[in-house]
Write an enzyme that holds these catalytic residues in place. Structure first.
Site, mmCIF file in Angstrom:
data_model
loop_
_atom_site.group_PDB
_atom_site.id
_atom_site.type_symbol
_atom_site.label_atom_id
_atom_site.label_comp_id
_atom_site.label_asym_id
_atom_site.label_seq_id
_atom_site.Cartn_x
_atom_site.Cartn_y
_atom_site.Cartn_z
ATOM 1 N N ASN A 172 0.868 -1.170 0.000
ATOM 2 C CA ASN A 172 0.000 0.000 0.000
ATOM 3 C C ASN A 172 0.904 1.220 0.000
ATOM 4 O OD1 ASN A 172 -2.432 -1.498 0.307
ATOM 5 N ND2 ASN A 172 -2.006 -1.720 2.484
ATOM 6 N N HIS A 183 7.821 4.973 5.590
ATOM 7 C CA HIS A 183 9.028 4.213 5.263
ATOM 8 C C HIS A 183 8.676 3.139 4.226
ATOM 9 C CE1 HIS A 183 13.106 2.739 6.742
ATOM 10 N NE2 HIS A 183 12.752 1.858 5.817
ATOM 11 N N HIS A 185 7.799 0.086 2.491
ATOM 12 C CA HIS A 185 7.592 -1.281 2.981
ATOM 13 C C HIS A 185 6.326 -1.864 2.360
ATOM 14 C CE1 HIS A 185 4.654 0.852 5.472
ATOM 15 N NE2 HIS A 185 4.125 -0.321 5.791
ATOM 16 N N GLN A 187 3.687 -5.712 2.713
ATOM 17 C CA GLN A 187 3.234 -6.742 3.643
ATOM 18 C C GLN A 187 3.051 -8.060 2.901
ATOM 19 O OE1 GLN A 187 0.190 -5.424 6.630
ATOM 20 N NE2 GLN A 187 0.098 -3.578 5.369
#
Length: 361
Positions: A172, A183, A185, A187
């Site tokens: 996302n 930051h 990233h 999932q």
């Protein structure tokens, strides 16, 4: 070569560090909270839709837009105020989510008017880089290739659990899609069943394969490359294109040209070209309006049921929330109530806009 170092946090969560060189870290795996994780999500069956809904009320208290000095995804600077990551030599980090919607130790679901079950599974956070101001688009090609190897390793590790039936890596990006940490990233969710969206894809892919003897998406890509109208990147092994059936105005798919069931089955040359296709897409997005472009990126592959899936074709689908530079694409009546998308723009029009964005890898 992919190097990997596994560590255990004081609260019992796992941390895995990845890199192209041997991993070296200082001290133990840090942890913002040393108390054992008590997550116990559960599932409730939706009888009219025929699907599970996960419940994890403790997620209301998860980290939300902290200031840079309290970034939990940056390497720890002060041992008295630890983050999720250690100082050291590594490039990508993966750790168990502190606020998971699925948990391996889930147990004793409540008794309700509908069927319930423990929400057994796993939710991981993938930190793309230690650099807090970078983005997936700004990473070098070899780093994106490394990330794809990490995704492949995680799918293999999580999918080796016989209780896990599907593993979904996703990102996302942007507050418009609900991001709570800037930051860079993503999932990974590991489900105890094949969720509705990939399950429906799998049904269509299998039906097409049985009827035509070749993967559905492979055949679609072949036609798109010949046409060229919606192609954003066409390499020897990978492509990026606006699909002719796009539900979102700036939807893009990224895929190998030939069907591969998952990241762990990519040949090095294919992975390298797939990284170029992905980076090209991301740079075109950011260059479209000369600002960071929000999206949901989801990577779909074969179920992790131990079976052979020649029909499955690894690919990413991007769902951007904007329909123009200053207007969001809201999901409302026909999309949410009926399940049928209505697109206000032709895929060919949006493909032309993205094709015209010059990028430099």
């Amino acid at each position: 070569m992919l190097y990997r170092e596994e560590m255990k946090k004081p609260d019992g969560r796992s941390l895995t560090l990845y890199g192209r060189t041997p991993i070296r870290v200082e001290g133990e795996a840090p942890c913002p909270n040393r108390e054992p994780l008590q997550a116990n999500p559960h599932l409730r069956w939706h009888p009219l839709r025929g699907e599970w809904v996960a419940y994890a009320s403790y997620r209301q208290g998860r980290t939300f837009m902290p200031p840079p000095e309290f970034n939990p995804l940056a390497p720890t600077r002060d041992p008295e105020n630890p983050t999720e990551l250690p100082q050291g030599e590594y490039q990508v980090a993966v750790f168990d989510n502190r606020f998971p919607s699925l948990a391996q130790a889930a147990h004793d679901p409540p008794r309700e008017a509908v069927k319930t079950a423990p929400a057994r599974g796993k939710c991981e956070v993938v930190v793309f880089t230690k650099d807090p101001i970078a983005s997936l688009a700004s990473l070098p090609l070899d780093h994106i290739e490394l990330l794809m190897e990490v995704w492949g390793d995680r799918v293999a590790v999580l999918g080796s659990d016989k209780c896990i039936k599907y593993v979904l890596p996703f990102e996302n990006k942007g507050v418009e899609v609900g991001v709570t940490l800037h930051h860079p990233h993503g999932q990974i969710y590991a489900y105890p069943f094949v969720p509705p969206a990939p399950a429906r894809m799998q049904t269509e892919e299998l039906m097409h394969y049985r009827e035509r003897g070749r993967p559905l998406l492979e055949e679609l890509i072949e036609g798109e490359v010949i046409s060229g109208e919606r192609i954003l990147y066409a390499g020897e092994h990978a492509v990026s294109f606006v699909p002719p059936c796009a539900r979102y105005p700036y939807e893009v798919w990224v895929a190998p040209r030939r069907a591969v069931p998952g990241f762990d089955r990519l040949e090095p040359a294919v992975r390298a070209d797939l990284a170029r296709a992905l980076k090209t897409t991301l740079l075109k997005y950011d260059g479209l309006w000369q600002r960071p472009f929000p999206y949901l990126m989801a990577w779909y592959g074969a179920p992790t049921d131990g079976r052979h899936h020649p029909e499955s074709h690894l690919h990413a689908e991007f769902y951007p929330p904007y329909r123009s530079s200053d207007r969001l694409k809201y999901l409302a009546g026909t999309e949410l109530a009926a399940g049928m998308f209505a697109n206000d723009a032709l895929p060919e029009e949006k493909a032309r806009e993205l094709k015209n964005v010059e990028v430099l890898l």
